[in-house]
Design a protein around this motif. Structure first.
Motif, PDB file in Angstrom:
ATOM      1  N   CYS A 174       0.519  -1.111   0.304  1.00 21.13           N
ATOM      2  CA  CYS A 174      -0.455  -0.438  -0.185  1.00 21.13           C
ATOM      3  C   CYS A 174       1.160   0.830   0.358  1.00 21.13           C
ATOM      4  CB  CYS A 174      -0.946   0.069   1.024  1.00 21.13           C
ATOM      5  SG  CYS A 174      -2.292  -1.473   1.615  1.00 21.13           S
ATOM      6  N   GLY A 175      -0.081   2.457  -0.127  1.00 16.51           N
ATOM      7  CA  GLY A 175       1.350   3.658  -0.369  1.00 16.51           C
ATOM      8  C   GLY A 175       0.380   4.901  -0.290  1.00 16.51           C
ATOM      9  N   THR A 176       1.247   5.172   1.011  1.00 18.70           N
ATOM     10  CA  THR A 176       0.672   6.805   0.834  1.00 18.70           C
ATOM     11  C   THR A 176       1.711   8.425   0.969  1.00 18.70           C
ATOM     12  OG1 THR A 176       0.901   6.765   2.984  1.00 18.70           O
ATOM     13  CG2 THR A 176      -1.571   5.824   2.825  1.00 18.70           C
ATOM     14  N   MET A 177       1.302   9.134   0.030  1.00 16.26           N
ATOM     15  CA  MET A 177       1.439  10.139   0.479  1.00 16.26           C
ATOM     16  C   MET A 177       0.845  11.995   1.169  1.00 16.26           C
ATOM     17  SD  MET A 177       2.433  11.237  -3.587  1.00 16.26           S
ATOM     18  CE  MET A 177       3.708  10.169  -4.692  1.00 16.26           C
ATOM     19  N   SER A 178       2.034  12.691   1.227  1.00 14.10           N
ATOM     20  CA  SER A 178       1.711  13.409   2.595  1.00 14.10           C
ATOM     21  C   SER A 178       1.807  14.547   1.692  1.00 14.10           C
ATOM     22  CB  SER A 178       3.329  13.387   3.567  1.00 14.10           C
ATOM     23  OG  SER A 178       2.665  14.193   4.665  1.00 14.10           O
TER      24      SER A 178
END
Length: 337
Positions: A174-178
């Protein structure tokens, strides 16, 4: 074989993730400037307490204490040769907690940014970034995580390097950006840009979204930017517990459990499936979020006015994708708790 998170996503309308790592460890005695990852071997009982706090509060998924567990970040503490040891230790502690439960609990191996700037703006090459991410992902996989979870990314190039590394490690991710700069990441990406980026990745994530940033209101505006594009991949919302304030020599976040309960339901109604907290989010917040998600019926997509009424105002006039895109407002930079 179906991944444990994939199976849970197919069965659930929402999944409660965990809260903060850094701010909760500071509350346990971690000193500013110290590497949290060293506690995986030096203070294992405290790390297990961190994990248990989230699980006991109702989290279905929690991240390992490995945010800075890549060679570049560990080099700051002369521990660049301990990547495998520290990541495996964190994963083993996490498995002990998850496997003791009588319900499914997902262990996600946290992978933070390298802390370096990638070419052409910086000196970090794609090949070296892939190598660092691969080393960490392979160790987390060896330690038994269900999925790896890259978070707080600001550059498209680093996100793509991580995706390639996870494919080499043969592990789901999974991946998230800020999005902390007037609705954009520090490197200028908008919510719409991330949707486009994910769509073209061959090694598709199980879920993607946003974490950290400025505050819960801003993060939900970003989540709505994702959902407006109709992505086929489930969305992640992991917002801070309010805004950081300096008090008695420490950073505190002003979000109450009641505010985070509202945030959790607004995140679900905005299109997020995996919902958790980031900096400042404690087990007390998570308990309130779990209760709210279980007891409040799903509502229509909330308006931006509703979000600000419930959670507070936005830090910028827009999210970088509309008329404000050409003139992003200045806002303060995020500091990790």
């Amino acid at each position: 074989m179906t991944n444990a998170l994939q199976a849970m996503l197919s069965e659930r309308d929402w999944i409660l993730a965990d809260g903060a790592t850094g701010t909760n460890l500071f509350n346990m005695g971690l000193s500013s400037g110290d590497a949290p990852e060293l506690w995986n071997v030096e203070e294992p009982e405290k790390i297990k307490a961190l994990y248990s706090g989230a699980v006991d509060a109702g989290s279905d998924l929690f991240l390992t204490n490995t945010f800075g567990g890549n060679a570049s970040r560990l080099k700051l503490h002369d521990a660049q040769n301990r990547v495998r040891e520290l990541n495996i230790a964190a994963a083993h502690l996490a498995r002990d907690i998850a496997d003791a439960e009588d319900r499914p609990v997902i262990v996600a191996g946290s992978v933070g940014p390298t802390g370096e700037i990638m070419e052409p703006m910086g000196s970090l090459t794609h090949a070296i970034a892939v190598e660092m991410f691969h080393e960490q992902a392979a160790a987390l996989k060896e330690g038994g995580v269900d999925v790896v979870w890259v978070e707080t990314i600001s550059a498209a190039e680093e996100f793509l390097a991580a995706a390639e590394a996870f494919k080499l490690a043969d592990i789901d991710w999974c991946g998230t950006m800020s999005f902390d700069t007037a609705g954009r990441t520090m490197m200028g990406l908008t919510s719409s840009d991330l949707v486009d980026l994910v769509a073209k990745i061959e090694n598709q994530p199980l879920a993607f979204g946003a974490n950290c940033g400025v505050g819960a209101s801003d993060l939900l505006r970003t989540v709505q930017g994702f959902s407006a594009r109709g992505p086929v991949v489930p969305l992640i919302s992991k917002g801070n517990a309010g805004i950081p304030k300096f008090h008695d020599g420490h950073i505190h976040y002003d979000g109450t459990p009641e505010l985070m309960a509202d945030y959790a339901c607004l995140a679900r109604d905005s299109g997020a499936t995996i919902i958790g907290g980031c900096c400042g989010t404690t087990p007390e917040h998570l308990k309130a979020m779990r209760e709210a998600l279980e007891t409040r019926e799903k509502g229509p997509r909330p308006s931006l006015e509703t979000i600000t009424e419930r959670l507070g105002g936005f830090s910028s006039a827009g999210d970088g994708t509309g008329e404000d895109a050409a003139k992003p407002e200045r806002t303060r930079r995020r500091r990790r708790g």
